[in-house]
Design an enzyme around this catalytic site. Structure first.
Site, mmCIF file in Angstrom:
data_model
loop_
_atom_site.group_PDB
_atom_site.id
_atom_site.type_symbol
_atom_site.label_atom_id
_atom_site.label_comp_id
_atom_site.label_asym_id
_atom_site.label_seq_id
_atom_site.Cartn_x
_atom_site.Cartn_y
_atom_site.Cartn_z
ATOM 1 C CG ASP A 24 -1.785 1.250 1.358
ATOM 2 O OD1 ASP A 24 -2.420 1.601 0.346
ATOM 3 O OD2 ASP A 24 -1.841 1.888 2.428
ATOM 4 C CB SER A 25 0.242 4.798 -0.570
ATOM 5 O OG SER A 25 -0.927 4.873 0.228
ATOM 6 C CE1 TYR A 56 2.538 5.311 -3.572
ATOM 7 C CE2 TYR A 56 1.266 3.451 -4.390
ATOM 8 C CZ TYR A 56 2.464 3.975 -3.950
ATOM 9 O OH TYR A 56 3.575 3.172 -3.894
ATOM 10 N N GLY A 57 -3.158 8.826 -3.700
ATOM 11 C CA GLY A 57 -4.495 9.200 -4.169
ATOM 12 C C GLY A 57 -4.589 10.525 -4.889
ATOM 13 C CB CYS A 87 -3.088 0.574 -2.471
ATOM 14 S SG CYS A 87 -3.209 2.316 -2.923
ATOM 15 C CG ASN A 88 -9.549 0.677 -2.679
ATOM 16 O OD1 ASN A 88 -10.484 0.039 -3.132
ATOM 17 N ND2 ASN A 88 -9.173 0.578 -1.421
ATOM 18 C CB THR A 89 -4.874 4.890 -5.220
ATOM 19 O OG1 THR A 89 -5.688 5.400 -4.165
ATOM 20 C CG2 THR A 89 -4.535 5.983 -6.191
ATOM 21 C CD GLU A 167 -0.537 7.068 6.498
ATOM 22 O OE1 GLU A 167 0.499 7.228 7.165
ATOM 23 O OE2 GLU A 167 -0.771 6.033 5.834
ATOM 24 C CB CYS A 204 -9.569 4.660 0.460
ATOM 25 S SG CYS A 204 -7.932 5.132 1.070
ATOM 26 C CB THR A 205 -6.712 -0.103 2.170
ATOM 27 O OG1 THR A 205 -5.594 0.674 1.707
ATOM 28 C CG2 THR A 205 -7.148 -1.064 1.091
ATOM 29 C CG HIS A 206 -5.152 5.144 4.410
ATOM 30 N ND1 HIS A 206 -4.544 4.633 3.289
ATOM 31 C CD2 HIS A 206 -4.161 5.621 5.197
ATOM 32 C CE1 HIS A 206 -3.236 4.811 3.401
ATOM 33 N NE2 HIS A 206 -2.972 5.403 4.555
HETATM 34 N N1 DGL Z 1 -4.791 3.375 0.903
HETATM 35 C C1 DGL Z 1 -4.814 3.801 -0.451
HETATM 36 C C2 DGL Z 1 -6.084 3.398 -1.172
HETATM 37 O O1 DGL Z 1 -6.640 2.409 -0.857
HETATM 38 C C3 DGL Z 1 -4.515 5.214 -0.788
HETATM 39 C C4 DGL Z 1 -4.143 6.220 0.164
HETATM 40 C C5 DGL Z 1 -3.286 7.240 -0.535
HETATM 41 O O2 DGL Z 1 -2.081 6.994 -0.613
HETATM 42 O O3 DGL Z 1 -3.815 8.243 -1.064
HETATM 43 O O4 DGL Z 1 -6.549 4.032 -2.063
#
Ligand code: DGL
Length: 284
Positions: A24-25, A56-57, A87-89, A167, A204-206
């Site tokens: 993931d990011s 990453y988003g 990571c979804n992105t 975060e 988003c996994t966050h």
């Molecule tokens: N956790 C990541 C996702 O699922 C992205 C978070 C990020 O880096 O913007 O999209």
């Protein structure tokens, strides 16, 4: 789950040893790792958080593809037998590139399992999806959901601040709720509840870290989908190789920056505390 990524490798030719690689990011993918560990308690894992380049988003798809290929390369060089893009992105922008570059290991993303879980949860056939700018702007969930059922209506919204809040560990209390309300109220606010979605995908996994404030501002009847459990189920069924030598459920922790910060924040996502000296900092 019918299709969770690209599984082009024949079962017979698969490497049945080696850890499962997860990236993931940052620390968001730990929500997926947690589900993977509970579904596959005796597997070994390598987790990589690309903390030096988070988020990453908000980056372009080209950058996310480049970063994702580098993350995959680092994990493959460490002998993984399966790659989970937690990571979804990265799943939205880079899954195709990853699949065409690495044809000899199964690669599993988070979007298809999340879309499938949402389509089966929604009775009203109106689904809301929240994610990063990259995931929502690229239309990955909208496409995946409509591929499963073209009659479903999708309302999508980027909630970029949620990543920084997760975060930062701001996952409950009045600030988190105010931000959640600002993002979600416009989607769920019809006075009679008519025409509003009955299902919300945490794309988003966050975001699962923010489940308390999200739940607090949603109408009670809305079903929340976190794709982590569906991803874990997809990985377990792909990796069911008879005779596989089991490990001891250990995780090797890698990050590209900030071991102390990674350790501090990871507890919220993982449900267990890490120490900074457990995290190896690598360059990609
Ligand atoms: N956790 C990541 C996702 O699922 C992205 C978070 C990020 O880096 O913007 O999209």
């Amino acid at each position: 789950v019918a299709f969770a990524g690209c599984l082009v490798v024949s079962r017979a030719s698969r490497n049945s040893t080696g850890p499962i690689g997860v990236f993931d990011s940052g620390v968001g993918g730990l929500t997926v790792l947690r589900a993977l560990r509970s579904a596959l308690p005796s597997e070994e894992f390598i987790y990589l958080g690309d903390t030096a380049r988070l988020p990453y988003g908000t980056k372009s798809a080209q950058s996310v593809v480049r970063y994702s290929l580098q993350c995959a390369e680092a994990l493959i060089a460490r002998g993984i037998r399966c790659l989970v893009v937690a990571c979804n992105t990265a799943s939205a922008s880079a899954l195709d590139a990853l699949c065409s570059r690495y044809r000899d290991i199964p690669i599993i993303g988070v979007i298809e399992p999340g879309a499938a879980a949402a389509v089966s949860a929604s009775h009203s056939k109106h689904i809301a999806v929240i994610g990063t700018e990259g995931t929502i702007g690229g239309g990955a969930y909208q496409t995946a959901i409509r591929r499963l059922n073209p009659d479903v209506r999708v309302t999508a919204r980027a909630c970029s601040l949620f990543v920084a809040m997760a975060e930062e560990g701001w996952v409950e209390g009045p600030i988190a709720e105010a931000v959640a309300r600002r993002y979600l109220e416009p989607i769920f606010s019809a006075a009679d509840g008519d025409g509003v979605p009955d299902t919300l995908v945490l794309g988003c996994t966050h975001f699962p870290a923010l489940i308390a404030p999200i739940r607090a501002v949603l109408p009670e009847r809305v079903h929340i989908v976190d794709s982590a459990a569906s991803v874990a189920a997809a990985v377990s069924s792909e990796l069911a190789v008879p005779g596989h030598r089991r490990g001891r459920g250990e995780v090797r922790w890698l990050a590209t920056d900030g071991a102390a910060r990674f350790a501090r924040v990871s507890g919220t996502f993982l449900g267990e505390a890490l120490r900074a000296d457990q995290i190896e900092i690598i360059d990609l």
